[in-house]
Scaffold this motif. Structure first.
Motif, short mmCIF file in Angstrom:
data_model
loop_
_atom_site.label_atom_id
_atom_site.label_comp_id
_atom_site.label_asym_id
_atom_site.label_seq_id
_atom_site.Cartn_x
_atom_site.Cartn_y
_atom_site.Cartn_z
N ASN A 82 50.02 41.83 44.04
CA ASN A 82 49.82 40.43 43.69
C ASN A 82 49.25 40.37 42.27
O ASN A 82 48.93 41.40 41.67
CB ASN A 82 48.89 39.73 44.69
N LEU A 83 49.14 39.17 41.74
CA LEU A 83 48.62 38.97 40.39
C LEU A 83 47.25 38.31 40.40
O LEU A 83 46.82 37.75 39.39
CB LEU A 83 49.61 38.13 39.57
N ASP A 84 46.57 38.39 41.52
CA ASP A 84 45.23 37.82 41.64
C ASP A 84 44.22 38.83 41.10
O ASP A 84 43.84 39.78 41.78
CB ASP A 84 44.92 37.50 43.11
N TYR A 85 43.78 38.60 39.86
CA TYR A 85 42.89 39.58 39.22
C TYR A 85 41.45 39.47 39.70
O TYR A 85 40.58 40.14 39.17
CB TYR A 85 43.00 39.46 37.70
N ASN A 86 41.20 38.64 40.70
CA ASN A 86 39.92 38.74 41.40
C ASN A 86 39.87 40.02 42.23
O ASN A 86 38.79 40.44 42.65
CB ASN A 86 39.71 37.52 42.31
N GLN A 87 41.04 40.59 42.50
CA GLN A 87 41.13 41.89 43.16
C GLN A 87 41.39 42.94 42.09
O GLN A 87 42.41 42.91 41.40
CB GLN A 87 42.25 41.90 44.20
N MET A 88 40.48 43.85 41.95
CA MET A 88 40.59 44.85 40.88
C MET A 88 39.76 46.07 41.25
O MET A 88 38.66 45.94 41.81
CB MET A 88 40.09 44.25 39.56
N TYR A 123 31.58 46.83 41.44
CA TYR A 123 32.85 46.12 41.27
C TYR A 123 32.99 45.54 39.87
O TYR A 123 32.08 44.87 39.39
CB TYR A 123 32.96 44.99 42.31
N PRO A 124 34.14 45.80 39.20
CA PRO A 124 35.33 46.52 39.69
C PRO A 124 35.37 48.00 39.32
O PRO A 124 36.39 48.65 39.53
CB PRO A 124 36.45 45.77 38.99
N VAL A 125 34.31 48.54 38.74
CA VAL A 125 34.33 49.93 38.26
C VAL A 125 34.06 50.88 39.43
O VAL A 125 32.95 50.90 39.97
CB VAL A 125 33.31 50.15 37.14
N ILE A 126 35.06 51.64 39.82
CA ILE A 126 34.92 52.64 40.88
C ILE A 126 34.60 54.00 40.28
O ILE A 126 33.89 54.80 40.88
CB ILE A 126 36.21 52.73 41.72
N VAL A 143 49.23 50.05 37.48
CA VAL A 143 48.51 50.67 38.59
C VAL A 143 47.86 49.61 39.47
O VAL A 143 47.93 49.67 40.70
CB VAL A 143 47.46 51.66 38.06
N ARG A 144 47.23 48.62 38.84
CA ARG A 144 46.59 47.57 39.63
C ARG A 144 47.59 46.86 40.54
O ARG A 144 47.31 46.62 41.72
CB ARG A 144 45.95 46.55 38.68
N PHE A 145 48.77 46.55 40.03
CA PHE A 145 49.77 45.86 40.86
C PHE A 145 50.24 46.74 42.01
O PHE A 145 50.51 46.24 43.11
CB PHE A 145 50.96 45.43 40.00
N SER A 146 50.32 48.06 41.78
CA SER A 146 50.78 48.95 42.84
C SER A 146 49.82 48.96 44.03
O SER A 146 50.24 49.16 45.17
CB SER A 146 50.94 50.37 42.30
N TRP A 147 48.53 48.72 43.79
CA TRP A 147 47.55 48.69 44.88
C TRP A 147 47.57 47.37 45.64
O TRP A 147 47.37 47.35 46.86
CB TRP A 147 46.14 48.91 44.33
N TYR A 148 47.80 46.27 44.96
CA TYR A 148 47.60 44.96 45.58
C TYR A 148 48.88 44.15 45.77
O TYR A 148 48.90 43.21 46.59
CB TYR A 148 46.61 44.15 44.72
#
Length: 390
Positions: A117-123, A193-196, A110-115
């Motif tokens: 990329n593999l930069d886990y600073n974005q979550m 962040y990162p809990v929405i 799911v995380r990859f589908s949003w971004y």
């Protein structure tokens, strides 16, 4: 109804309730609308910001508020309905393993589908995360009597707004961090962040959905009447509590320049975390629709039921389709893409609501045969180890 008696009744009827599948199909299709809007809109502000929004943009966002509460509630109901012939230990293991699997999916697929990329600073930990941990907690709660599970769910839903006065800054250390107390509060109640999707309200929604399961084992007319009664009670409670502006949402409604926008303020409840009023406002209509779907199962119902039979599969696939389509359109328009993240497309990117709606319809139509195929595949392999996990 005692737990074992409910299981026996389930064996005598069916674990597959069409109205539940149709309702799940509706909310997952509406969820796709919200995600298409997020990727394709030209609005660079919140659709519920009354100082900037318009009626159609607000309603496009507002109608999709139904999705997460109904999705989580019906996941609890489906957990009960699917427990045919299982003892509590078997069900607990299945809920625990499926819940942990959903958390893993949130952190990876799911995380990859949003971004892209593999930069886990974005979550961003969202609904699949909340579903997963809610199932993990439910795997323990099922050892309680059904009335106790219902009580836990109702208490979490109705009382969590008592925590609204607590602030993360109350736990800020000298180094600027919030410490383990702040982290725990973020996971449980305050989005940070990162809990929405903080967990407390969602655990309560799933527990309440599970406790509602025995109602869905009754005859169709009994189910319809019970769901309709629940819907009327919740909607009435929402109107009364919201009107008095005393409790149930951290942001009170207020008079606006026009009567229409005053009504929008009345409906503009808090989703992160879902307030009591937000849940009353969304679960009430869910029950009314669930009652309607007991009788209205025509061509539209059959169409939605395909998506409702494979909601997780649709969720995973539709995010990739929408994001890839946005990237392809952006590349076709500019020949260059600075970022493939939904949050950082170039400032020129975006379309009005007609394009958003047309794109949504196209995505749903495109995915219908794919979901139909996968629903058939799951049906042919019913009982296989992998079918509860996707």
């Amino acid at each position: 109804m005692p737990y074992k008696a409910a299981q026996t009744a389930a064996l005598a009827t069916t674990s597959y309730i069409m109205s539940v599948a149709i309702m799940r199909g509706l909310v997952i299709v509406l969820m796709a609308l919200d995600h298409v809007r997020g990727f394709f809109t030209d609005a660079d502000f919140s659709a519920t910001d009354l100082s900037r929004t318009n009626l159609m943009l607000f309603l496009t966002r507002w109608v999709t508020h139904l999705c997460a509460p109904a999705f989580v509630f019906l996941a609890g109901t489906s957990a009960f309905l699917s427990a045919q012939g299982e003892d509590r230990r078997q069900l607990a293991i299945r809920l625990l393993t499926r819940g942990l699997w959903l958390v893993i999916l949130e952190l990876t697929v799911v995380r990859f589908s949003w971004y892209f990329n593999l930069d886990y600073n974005q979550m961003s930990l969202q609904v699949i995360w909340a579903l997963g941990w809610s199932m993990v907690v439910l795997s323990a709660l099922i050892y309680l009597p059904l009335w106790a599970i219902a009580s836990v769910g109702i208490l979490m839903i109705s009382a969590h707004n008592l925590l609204d006065g607590i602030r993360l800054d109350d736990f800020r250390a000298a180094d600027g961090t919030h410490g383990w107390q702040g982290w725990a509060l973020s996971v449980l109640h305050i989005p940070h962040y990162p809990v929405i999707y903080p967990l407390i309200p969602w655990i309560g929604v799933m527990a309440a959905g599970y406790a509602f399961g025995p109602v869905m084992l009754a005859a169709s007319e009994t189910r319809r009447k019970a769901a309709l009664a629940c819907g009327i009670v919740l909607i009435t409670a929402f109107v009364i509590l919201r009107a008095y502006n005393v409790y149930g949402d951290p942001v009170p409604w207020s008079g606006q320049e026009t009567g229409l926008f005053t009504l929008l303020s009345f409906l503009n409840t808090t989703k992160y975390p879902p307030s009591l009023l937000y849940l009353l406002m969304t679960l009430g209509p869910m029950f009314v629709l669930l009652a309607a779907f007991e009788q209205a199962q025509g061509s539209i119902g059959r169409f939605l039921m395909i998506f409702g039979r494979v909601p997780l599969f649709f969720y995973l696939v539709h995010l990739y389709v929408i994001h890839a389509l946005a990237v392809a359109v952006a590349f076709a328009m500019s020949g260059d893409i600075q970022s493939s993240s939904s949050e950082t497309f170039s400032s020129w990117w975006g379309f009005g609501l007609p394009v958003v709606y047309l794109t949504w319809i196209a995505v749903v139509i495109l995915l219908y045969p794919v979901c139909q195929w996968f629903a058939g595949l799951k049906s042919r392999h019913r009982g296989s180890w992998w079918t509860p996990y996707i």
